[in-house]
Design a protein around this motif. Structure first.
Motif, mmCIF file in Angstrom:
data_model
loop_
_atom_site.group_PDB
_atom_site.id
_atom_site.type_symbol
_atom_site.label_atom_id
_atom_site.label_comp_id
_atom_site.label_asym_id
_atom_site.label_seq_id
_atom_site.Cartn_x
_atom_site.Cartn_y
_atom_site.Cartn_z
ATOM 1 N N LYS A 11 0.846 -1.197 0.000
ATOM 2 C CA LYS A 11 0.000 0.000 0.000
ATOM 3 C C LYS A 11 0.880 1.245 0.000
ATOM 4 O O LYS A 11 1.786 1.367 0.822
ATOM 5 N N PRO A 12 0.645 2.191 -0.913
ATOM 6 C CA PRO A 12 1.414 3.433 -0.892
ATOM 7 C C PRO A 12 0.981 4.306 0.282
ATOM 8 O O PRO A 12 -0.186 4.312 0.678
ATOM 9 N N GLY A 13 1.919 5.048 0.844
ATOM 10 C CA GLY A 13 1.608 5.960 1.929
ATOM 11 C C GLY A 13 1.236 7.339 1.424
ATOM 12 O O GLY A 13 1.220 7.607 0.210
ATOM 13 N N LEU A 14 0.946 8.237 2.363
ATOM 14 C CA LEU A 14 0.526 9.583 1.989
ATOM 15 C C LEU A 14 1.613 10.325 1.213
ATOM 16 O O LEU A 14 1.316 11.139 0.346
ATOM 17 N N LEU A 15 2.875 10.048 1.534
ATOM 18 C CA LEU A 15 3.951 10.744 0.824
ATOM 19 C C LEU A 15 3.957 10.388 -0.659
ATOM 20 O O LEU A 15 4.171 11.256 -1.515
ATOM 21 N N GLU A 16 3.730 9.116 -0.983
ATOM 22 C CA GLU A 16 3.664 8.713 -2.394
ATOM 23 C C GLU A 16 2.414 9.274 -3.063
ATOM 24 O O GLU A 16 2.460 9.744 -4.202
ATOM 25 N N LEU A 17 1.296 9.213 -2.360
ATOM 26 C CA LEU A 17 0.042 9.691 -2.933
ATOM 27 C C LEU A 17 0.072 11.194 -3.179
ATOM 28 O O LEU A 17 -0.588 11.695 -4.088
#
Length: 512
Positions: free
Chosen positions: A286-292
């Motif tokens: 799952k990507p985190g907020l930084l990636e999103l």
């Protein structure tokens, strides 16, 4: 020329129509039969030839009309499909039942450009490097849960949709790959659709005007920003306004409340996690907020509550923009602006060893202080009126007003919970009141609702005397802060002459 021959359906009529065209010597290059229509493309056919061909076709039993068309329906559908796929910014692949790519849009070809091979005809599992992909897809009836794959050196979240024929047999699948940044844009748009910029921050006090002016300048500087202020003052609203006024305004904006999650959950939310990182995790990672939020902004609320471990990991990210997911070994790099907020004194926390000094220096490149509500009393009634309108609309009530006594009580309340407390008080009053206005008793304020001292009430004979005593106490209290009659009148939203008259009546100030 292309023509549409409409007919009454019967066995063999399509063959007779084509035979008639052949007798005229026209080379038919395309035929589409969609009863009750036969579409024919004959490049040699012109307007003059159409007259004779139409006469011959109309003699075929069952033929009703012969009309020219601009494009064959099948070719038109393919054109629209190509345009639709090309407009998609996410890579899209259509696979047959054997897993071979039969259709791919422009984004898919771009994603596979580094492979230096044609996408069409390749097995999708070879493109993503998963030899068991088709077996897994078949076992799951061509409906895999969202999972993470790598294509052309980039990470994507993969969605699958089964292609079924009329008899429910699976003919293949459509694969859509979404980059974390694209998912972030969509999620951010859903979460922040009603959030405004500086105009959404109500207030005409000098304190708020100065804050907005300072914030507008800092919003344009692409550097970390630290917002301080008491709980409930609206720090998140200020953070979003700064994002909306920045060069990243069209990119995602995400919020992580560091005080609301335990360390392990906060870490996975912020940095994401790799497949199999821990029990209960999504199988594909799952990507985190930084990636999103790549190219956008992440707001870290209550950053003072962040654990020492997360402080160290955040510091490394702030140094060069790189990080690793939980359980991952691959370095990721994104371009994200960090805006943080806290109600705590970080300098004291640094002195006590509870917050990293080097992290504070990284976060506190720019800083803003959100004033408490009691520090900007000129905004109390403006905020109360705005909240009252929203509360009435939400409760589906006719617009209500604040009585003079209620307004006075709002002005003198200490508002330890700031704007959030004001919202709660107004919403509760609108819900419980049966009248068309909000009076002091509806507000349920501790300072307004507490019973008077018996020794004081014993001296009250009339309501007029009680109101006069309250008015005098209010003027005495505010006159110390606003010794100028004009300033006091502006503070209370009244005229200069009325306030001067009240001050003289109660012997307050220099007046007789």
């Amino acid at each position: 020329m292309r023509i549409d021959v409409q007919f009454t359906d019967r066995v063999g009529i399509a063959q007779e129509i084509l035979a008639t065209s052949a007798q005229r010597g026209y080379n038919v290059t395309a035929v589409e039969v969609e009863p009750p229509h036969v579409y024919i493309e004959a490049p040699q056919l012109d307007d003059a030839g159409l007259t004779g061909l139409r006469a011959d076709l109309m003699r075929v039993p069952g033929v009703q009309t012969v009309t020219p068309v601009a494009m064959l329906p099948g070719a038109q559908r393919r054109l629209y499909l190509d345009a639709l796929l090309s407009s998609q910014t996410d890579p899209v692949f259509a696979l047959d039942a054997d897993g071979l790519v039969v259709v791919a849009n422009r984004a898919a070809n771009t994603a596979c450009a580094s492979m230096q091979t044609s996408v069409i005809g390749q097995t999708f599992q070879s493109l993503i490097g998963q030899t068991q992909f088709m077996q897994t897809l078949a076992e799951c009836d061509y409906r895999l849960p969202v999972t993470e794959v790598e294509l052309g050196g980039e990470t994507y979240m993969m969605e699958t949709t089964a292609l079924q024929e009329a008899d429910a047999r699976v003919a293949g699948a459509v694969i859509t790959l979404r980059a974390p940044s694209r998912m972030g844009e969509q999620l951010s748009a859903l979460q922040n659709y009603s959030t405004g910029g500086f105009d959404a921050m109500l207030g005409h006090s000098q304190e708020m005007l100065q804050l907005k002016q300072r914030a507008a300048r800092m919003a344009l500087v692409d550097a970390p920003l630290l917002i301080t202020g008491e709980t409930g003052t609206g720090k998140e609203l200020l953070a979003h306004a700064c994002h909306a006024a920045s060069g990243r305004s069209l990119q995602p904006f995400f919020v992580l409340n560091c005080a609301a999650l335990p360390e392990n959950l906060a870490e996975s939310e912020l940095f994401g996690y790799s497949p199999g990182a821990f029990t209960g995790a999504l199988r594909g990672g799952k990507p985190g907020l930084l990636e999103l939020a790549d190219r956008g902004t992440v707001f870290l609320d209550e950053v003072g509550e962040m654990s020492a471990y997360l402080q160290a990991k955040l510091l490394r990210f702030l140094n060069d923009g790189s990080f690793r997911r939980v359980g991952g070994d691959r370095e990721l790099k994104v371009n994200v602006r960090i805006i943080s907020a806290t109600h705590r004194n970080l300098d004291e926390m640094v002195a006590n060893g509870n917050f990293r000094q080097d992290l504070l220096y990284r976060l506190n490149v720019l800083n803003l202080h959100m004033p408490a509500l009691r520090a900007r009393p000129d905004d109390i009634l403006l905020l109360a009126q705005s909240i009252l309108e929203k509360a009435c609309a939400q409760a589906r009530r006719t617009p209500m007003r604040l009585s003079a006594a209620a307004s006075a009580a709002l002005l003198t309340n200490p508002w330890e919970g700031n704007v959030r407390q004001l919202q709660n008080v107004i919403f509760r009053a609108v819900t419980m009141s049966e009248r068309a206005f909000i009076d002091i008793g509806d507000l349920e304020l501790a300072s307004a609702a507490s019973p008077a001292d018996p020794s004081d009430t014993a001296q009250v004979n009339t309501l007029a005397q009680a109101m006069a005593d309250y008015e005098k106490a209010l003027l005495l209290r505010l006159h110390r802060e606003f010794p100028s009659t004009r300033k006091l009148a502006k503070r209370l939203g009244s005229s200069h002459s009325v306030i001067a008259q009240r001050l003289r009546r109660y012997g307050i100030g220099d007046g007789p």
